[in-house]
Write a protein that holds these residues in place. Structure first.
Motif, PDB file in Angstrom:
ATOM      1  N   VAL A 134      61.288  32.968   8.106  1.00 18.32           N
ATOM      2  CA  VAL A 134      61.759  32.565   6.777  1.00 18.32           C
ATOM      3  C   VAL A 134      60.610  32.036   5.937  1.00 18.32           C
ATOM      4  CG1 VAL A 134      63.342  31.049   5.507  1.00 18.32           C
ATOM      5  CG2 VAL A 134      64.047  32.052   7.692  1.00 18.32           C
ATOM      6  N   PHE A 135      59.711  31.279   6.543  1.00 19.79           N
ATOM      7  CA  PHE A 135      58.605  30.646   5.834  1.00 19.79           C
ATOM      8  C   PHE A 135      57.286  31.224   6.362  1.00 19.79           C
ATOM      9  CE2 PHE A 135      62.131  27.580   5.976  1.00 19.79           C
ATOM     10  CZ  PHE A 135      62.338  27.389   4.623  1.00 19.79           C
ATOM     11  N   GLY A 136      56.849  32.305   5.744  1.00 16.79           N
ATOM     12  CA  GLY A 136      55.672  33.021   6.233  1.00 16.79           C
ATOM     13  C   GLY A 136      54.353  32.550   5.663  1.00 16.79           C
ATOM     14  N   ALA A 137      54.352  31.505   4.853  1.00 10.47           N
ATOM     15  CA  ALA A 137      53.128  31.082   4.181  1.00 10.47           C
ATOM     16  C   ALA A 137      52.058  30.590   5.157  1.00 10.47           C
ATOM     17  CB  ALA A 137      53.445  29.988   3.162  1.00 10.47           C
ATOM     18  N   VAL A 138      52.472  29.918   6.224  1.00 11.82           N
ATOM     19  CA  VAL A 138      51.494  29.406   7.190  1.00 11.82           C
ATOM     20  C   VAL A 138      50.815  30.567   7.919  1.00 11.82           C
ATOM     21  CG1 VAL A 138      51.197  28.046   9.291  1.00 11.82           C
ATOM     22  CG2 VAL A 138      52.656  27.186   7.447  1.00 11.82           C
ATOM     23  N   ARG A 139      51.589  31.578   8.275  1.00 10.26           N
ATOM     24  CA  ARG A 139      51.003  32.769   8.904  1.00 10.26           C
ATOM     25  C   ARG A 139      49.969  33.414   7.987  1.00 10.26           C
ATOM     26  NH1 ARG A 139      52.404  37.701   7.646  1.00 10.26           N
ATOM     27  NH2 ARG A 139      54.408  37.028   6.773  1.00 10.26           N
ATOM     28  N   LEU A 140      50.271  33.506   6.692  1.00  3.79           N
ATOM     29  CA  LEU A 140      49.328  34.081   5.736  1.00  3.79           C
ATOM     30  C   LEU A 140      48.055  33.239   5.635  1.00  3.79           C
ATOM     31  CD1 LEU A 140      51.552  35.247   2.724  1.00  3.79           C
ATOM     32  CD2 LEU A 140      50.675  36.592   4.642  1.00  3.79           C
ATOM     33  N   ALA A 141      48.191  31.931   5.730  1.00  2.00           N
ATOM     34  CA  ALA A 141      47.011  31.056   5.666  1.00  2.00           C
ATOM     35  C   ALA A 141      46.077  31.326   6.840  1.00  2.00           C
ATOM     36  CB  ALA A 141      47.450  29.595   5.658  1.00  2.00           C
ATOM     37  N   ARG A 142      46.638  31.484   8.023  1.00  4.65           N
ATOM     38  CA  ARG A 142      45.801  31.795   9.196  1.00  4.65           C
ATOM     39  C   ARG A 142      45.080  33.130   8.987  1.00  4.65           C
ATOM     40  NH1 ARG A 142      47.391  28.207  13.184  1.00  4.65           N
ATOM     41  NH2 ARG A 142      49.564  27.482  13.046  1.00  4.65           N
ATOM     42  N   GLN A 143      45.790  34.108   8.460  1.00  8.71           N
ATOM     43  CA  GLN A 143      45.181  35.410   8.219  1.00  8.71           C
ATOM     44  C   GLN A 143      44.083  35.324   7.165  1.00  8.71           C
ATOM     45  OE1 GLN A 143      48.483  37.951   7.200  1.00  8.71           O
ATOM     46  NE2 GLN A 143      49.347  37.925   9.269  1.00  8.71           N
ATOM     47  N   ALA A 144      44.295  34.515   6.141  1.00  7.89           N
ATOM     48  CA  ALA A 144      43.300  34.377   5.080  1.00  7.89           C
ATOM     49  C   ALA A 144      41.999  33.785   5.615  1.00  7.89           C
ATOM     50  CB  ALA A 144      43.855  33.503   3.949  1.00  7.89           C
ATOM     51  N   VAL A 145      42.100  32.770   6.463  1.00  2.00           N
ATOM     52  CA  VAL A 145      40.904  32.158   7.041  1.00  2.00           C
ATOM     53  C   VAL A 145      40.142  33.175   7.876  1.00  2.00           C
ATOM     54  CG1 VAL A 145      40.074  30.446   8.695  1.00  2.00           C
ATOM     55  CG2 VAL A 145      41.804  29.817   7.014  1.00  2.00           C
ATOM     56  N   ALA A 146      40.857  33.987   8.626  1.00  2.00           N
ATOM     57  CA  ALA A 146      40.206  34.956   9.515  1.00  2.00           C
ATOM     58  C   ALA A 146      39.593  36.120   8.750  1.00  2.00           C
ATOM     59  CB  ALA A 146      41.229  35.485  10.524  1.00  2.00           C
ATOM     60  N   ALA A 147      40.094  36.421   7.547  1.00  2.15           N
ATOM     61  CA  ALA A 147      39.711  37.641   6.847  1.00  2.15           C
ATOM     62  C   ALA A 147      38.326  37.581   6.207  1.00  2.15           C
ATOM     63  CB  ALA A 147      40.758  37.992   5.799  1.00  2.15           C
ATOM     64  N   SER A 148      38.067  36.570   5.384  1.00  2.31           N
ATOM     65  CA  SER A 148      36.764  36.479   4.703  1.00  2.31           C
ATOM     66  C   SER A 148      36.635  35.120   4.036  1.00  2.31           C
ATOM     67  CB  SER A 148      36.614  37.578   3.648  1.00  2.31           C
ATOM     68  OG  SER A 148      37.243  37.216   2.424  1.00  2.31           O
ATOM     69  N   ALA A 149      35.470  34.875   3.434  1.00  4.74           N
ATOM     70  CA  ALA A 149      35.222  33.595   2.762  1.00  4.74           C
ATOM     71  C   ALA A 149      36.045  33.434   1.500  1.00  4.74           C
ATOM     72  CB  ALA A 149      33.735  33.468   2.427  1.00  4.74           C
ATOM     73  N   THR A 150      36.429  34.547   0.853  1.00  2.19           N
ATOM     74  CA  THR A 150      37.152  34.444  -0.412  1.00  2.19           C
ATOM     75  C   THR A 150      38.663  34.653  -0.285  1.00  2.19           C
ATOM     76  OG1 THR A 150      36.455  36.741  -0.804  1.00  2.19           O
ATOM     77  CG2 THR A 150      35.246  35.002  -1.969  1.00  2.19           C
ATOM     78  N   HIS A 151      39.133  35.065   0.877  1.00  2.00           N
ATOM     79  CA  HIS A 151      40.588  35.224   1.036  1.00  2.00           C
ATOM     80  C   HIS A 151      41.363  33.922   0.814  1.00  2.00           C
ATOM     81  CE1 HIS A 151      40.079  39.374   2.395  1.00  2.00           C
ATOM     82  NE2 HIS A 151      41.390  39.490   2.391  1.00  2.00           N
ATOM     83  N   PRO A 152      40.878  32.757   1.274  1.00  2.00           N
ATOM     84  CA  PRO A 152      41.615  31.522   0.957  1.00  2.00           C
ATOM     85  C   PRO A 152      41.717  31.255  -0.542  1.00  2.00           C
ATOM     86  CG  PRO A 152      40.167  31.154   2.816  1.00  2.00           C
ATOM     87  CD  PRO A 152      39.816  32.502   2.264  1.00  2.00           C
ATOM     88  N   ALA A 153      40.658  31.589  -1.306  1.00  2.00           N
ATOM     89  CA  ALA A 153      40.711  31.415  -2.760  1.00  2.00           C
ATOM     90  C   ALA A 153      41.749  32.335  -3.370  1.00  2.00           C
ATOM     91  CB  ALA A 153      39.336  31.683  -3.377  1.00  2.00           C
TER      92      ALA A 153
END
Length: 391
Positions: free
Chosen positions: A307-326
């Motif tokens: 239901v709340f997928g935002a935390v999963r996306l945050a983990r993926q953003a950190v792993a992806a690249s330096a600018t994905h969190p931005a």
């Protein structure tokens, strides 16, 4: 010890007004040099400036200068108080070299002031998580000493306090607690029809609209996970999120021997704010303590990531690249604005952020510059708007 000089960024917001409450009850410990605000509540800003007898006031809106001067005169502020205005005004103020800069600005616009405060050598009491999320490597590079950033978010303040209980090498994982927001326990079908009014009705905390909506989507917890990773140099895989509706245990640290240390206090931001201003010291009676004469029950449950997928996306953003969190943060800000305006549904927020993240090429960490961060943000906002226009 002499009084610490303080600059408050976002003084008319929730964090700023509570910080002023703490300072006003401890005048011998703190003296406020300057205040900044967006310009939406000039009367309050002027009254704060007069009461604290500040030297400098900054507003983001240049058109607010003339009416602000009138308000300052009516409030009885110093006749020679300096007024800074414009998009860089808060950063100018933050760079004046006060002992402590409390950054209570909402959104990624807080990055410039964060960098300015660090470069000036001030202790940064950081309530603006977005600046660290958006420009983490840049923020780390701007520090002139390793202990310069003191977290003000209740969760990160709790972790900082718990970490005093052991050496960094003894830490197994960090445990962030989440209230679960107003839709805790709801199914995916139930949250489809959520309205802005429902999302703004947080069961525990009183916050601004953007942070409140972020808490309802759990996007705020995703941002906090990224922030904890950057603040404490802990891999995101070693940071857990658990739902704790009572919001009394603000976060925990689990150590390698099986011990878990938790920080508990009634939900009141004045406690982490006071710690941010006085760190590593504590301010007596900053907030009320738990009442141990009354029966109480604290519950904990795993996060429903379906239901709340935002935390999963945050983990993926950190792993992806330096600018994905931005990109994660910028796309979300556009989505929240569209949701509050009634243009999209509640579930469209996270799904649109995910779509934008999937399209972002990313920048390697070793190549990150401020220009790259700003370009990624600009692209993410534009792409989010394009996708939102189709919904």
């Amino acid at each position: 010890m002499s009084a610490r000089s303080v600059i408050l960024l976002g003084s008319t917001g929730s964090i700023g007004t509570q910080a002023i409450d703490v300072i006003s009850r401890n005048r011998g410990s703190f003296t406020v040099r300057g205040l900044s605000a967006g310009g939406g509540n000039l009367g309050l800003l002027a009254r704060q400036a007069a009461d604290l007898q500040v030297e400098v006031v900054a507003v983001a809106d240049p058109a607010a200068v003339a009416p602000l001067r009138d308000e300052l005169t009516q409030a009885g502020a110093h006749a020679d108080v300096e007024v800074l205005a414009g998009p860089d005004a808060a950063a100018q103020l933050a760079g004046l070299g006060a002992d402590v800069v409390l950054n209570g600005i909402t959104g990624s616009v807080g990055l410039g002031p964060t960098l300015a405060a660090l470069r000036a050598g001030s202790t940064l009491a950081l309530a603006n998580k977005e600046s660290l999320v958006v420009g983490g490597p840049l923020v780390h590079a701007a520090r002139v000493r390793p202990d310069q950033i003191v977290p003000v978010d209740s969760e990160h303040s709790a972790i900082a306090q718990c970490l005093r209980g052991g050496a960094r090498g003894e830490v197994r994982r960090l445990v962030l607690t989440a209230s679960g927001g107003p839709f805790r326990g709801w199914t995916l079908d139930e949250v489809k029809a959520v309205t802005p009014q429902q999302a703004l009705a947080h069961p525990t905390w009183s916050m601004g609209p953007v942070v409140t909506v972020n808490s309802s989507t759990l996007m705020n917890k995703g941002l906090e996970l990224i922030e904890a990773h950057l603040l404490f140099d802990v891999p995101v895989d070693d940071i857990a999120v658990v739902v704790h509706p009572q919001s009394v245990v603000h976060s925990m640290v689990e150590f390698v021997d099986g011990s878990t240390i938790a920080q508990a206090s009634p939900p009141d931001m004045r406690l982490p704010i006071a710690l941010g201003l006085a760190w590593p010291d504590r301010v007596a009676d900053a907030a009320s303590a738990c009442d141990w004469t009354q029966a109480a029950t604290w519950t904990f449950a795993p996060l429903d990531e379906e239901v709340f997928g935002a935390v999963r996306l945050a983990r993926q953003a950190v792993a992806a690249s330096a600018t994905h969190p931005a990109v994660y943060n910028a796309a979300n800000e556009e989505c929240v604005a569209a949701f509050l305006a009634g243009r999209i549904g509640f579930l469209d927020i996270v799904s649109t952020v995910e779509a934008v993240l999937d399209e972002h090429a990313g920048t390697p960490r070793e190549a990150l510059t401020l220009e790259e961060v700003l370009a990624a943000e600009t692209w993410a906002r534009a792409r989010a708007q394009e996708l939102l226009a189709r919904r």
